[in-house]
Scaffold this active site. Structure first.
Site, PDB file in Angstrom:
ATOM      1  N   GLN A  46       0.821  -1.218   0.000  1.00 46.35           N
ATOM      2  CA  GLN A  46       0.000   0.000   0.000  1.00 46.35           C
ATOM      3  C   GLN A  46       0.859   1.275   0.000  1.00 46.35           C
ATOM      4  O   GLN A  46       0.364   2.351  -0.309  1.00 46.35           O
ATOM      5  CB  GLN A  46      -0.970   0.009   1.186  1.00 46.35           C
ATOM      6  CG  GLN A  46      -2.075  -1.048   1.050  1.00 46.35           C
ATOM      7  CD  GLN A  46      -3.001  -1.036   2.245  1.00 46.35           C
ATOM      8  OE1 GLN A  46      -2.724  -1.656   3.252  1.00 46.35           O
ATOM      9  NE2 GLN A  46      -4.089  -0.302   2.148  1.00 46.35           N
ATOM     10  N   LEU A  62      -7.567   1.753   3.508  1.00 47.50           N
ATOM     11  CA  LEU A  62      -6.952   3.046   3.197  1.00 47.50           C
ATOM     12  C   LEU A  62      -6.710   3.203   1.693  1.00 47.50           C
ATOM     13  O   LEU A  62      -6.602   4.318   1.198  1.00 47.50           O
ATOM     14  CB  LEU A  62      -5.630   3.219   3.961  1.00 47.50           C
ATOM     15  CG  LEU A  62      -5.756   3.342   5.490  1.00 47.50           C
ATOM     16  CD1 LEU A  62      -4.381   3.426   6.132  1.00 47.50           C
ATOM     17  CD2 LEU A  62      -6.607   4.544   5.885  1.00 47.50           C
ATOM     18  N   HIS A 105      -3.946  -8.344   0.737  1.00 47.08           N
ATOM     19  CA  HIS A 105      -3.151  -7.330   0.024  1.00 47.08           C
ATOM     20  C   HIS A 105      -1.850  -7.930  -0.508  1.00 47.08           C
ATOM     21  O   HIS A 105      -1.363  -7.539  -1.569  1.00 47.08           O
ATOM     22  CB  HIS A 105      -2.785  -6.170   0.965  1.00 47.08           C
ATOM     23  CG  HIS A 105      -3.856  -5.122   1.114  1.00 47.08           C
ATOM     24  ND1 HIS A 105      -4.291  -4.348   0.071  1.00 47.08           N
ATOM     25  CD2 HIS A 105      -4.554  -4.703   2.200  1.00 47.08           C
ATOM     26  CE1 HIS A 105      -5.220  -3.496   0.508  1.00 47.08           C
ATOM     27  NE2 HIS A 105      -5.402  -3.697   1.800  1.00 47.08           N
TER      28      HIS A 105
HETATM   29 NI    NI Z   1      -6.734  -2.660   3.039  1.00 47.30          NI
END
Ligand code: NI
Length: 172
Positions: free
Chosen positions: A51, A95, A140
């Protein structure tokens, strides 16, 4: 320690399958610290390295924030050893998909193993928020976002909303 920008969908980097960490060294600990800083800056409770654009199998989490205290945790090379047949439906957010909250069904409980920030192998029996959050963050690492579990229609609506918000941000 530094706060790094968080990638948002549909950034193709979020689809990458992250690589295992071969050694937990100072570089990895710096990554963990940067991830925690970046997560706290956005008031998140979990973050995967991808991320912030780093394709390594590293997660951070802090589930104590809502109680006004900090209890940061790092999960390096996490792996699910067992998942319950029983499932649970929890409203999730991310996020990387800001301001979208949708129900996702996952196994209620899991057992996972991981390396901590000192490189020590640990196992955790997780239920509740920890279980949901670990599964969300581990997704993720395999390039999966929680919106991938939604219907095509809901997913494209969510992506449109995120892109529209980002365009507004860019002109303001
Ligand atoms: Ni996430």
């Amino acid at each position: 320690m530094s706060i790094l920008p968080i990638l948002t969908a549909p950034d193709p980097r979020l689809k990458a399958v992250s690589e295992p960490v071969s050694r937990v060294d100072d570089e990895i600990r710096k990554l963990v610290d940067d991830m925690l800083d970046s997560m706290y800056a956005e008031e998140g409770i979990g973050l995967a390295a991808i991320q912030i654009g780093v394709p390594k199998r590293v997660l951070v989490m802090d589930l104590a924030q809502k109680e006004g205290r900090r209890a940061p945790q790092a999960f390096i090379n996490p792996r699910i050893l067992w998942a319950s047949d029983e499932t649970t439906v929890v409203q999730e957010g991310c996020l990387s998909v800001p301001d979208i909250w949708e129900d996702v069904e996952r196994p209620a409980r899991i057992t996972a193993e991981f390396l901590d920030r000192d490189g020590v192998l640990k196992t955790v029996d997780a239920d509740g928020l920890l279980s949901t959050c670990l599964q969300h963050e581990m997704d993720h690492l395999n390039g999966v976002l929680f919106i991938d579990y939604l219907s095509k229609l809901k997913r494209s609506m969510a992506l449109r909303k995120v892109q529209k918000a980002r365009r507004l941000e860019a002109v303001s």
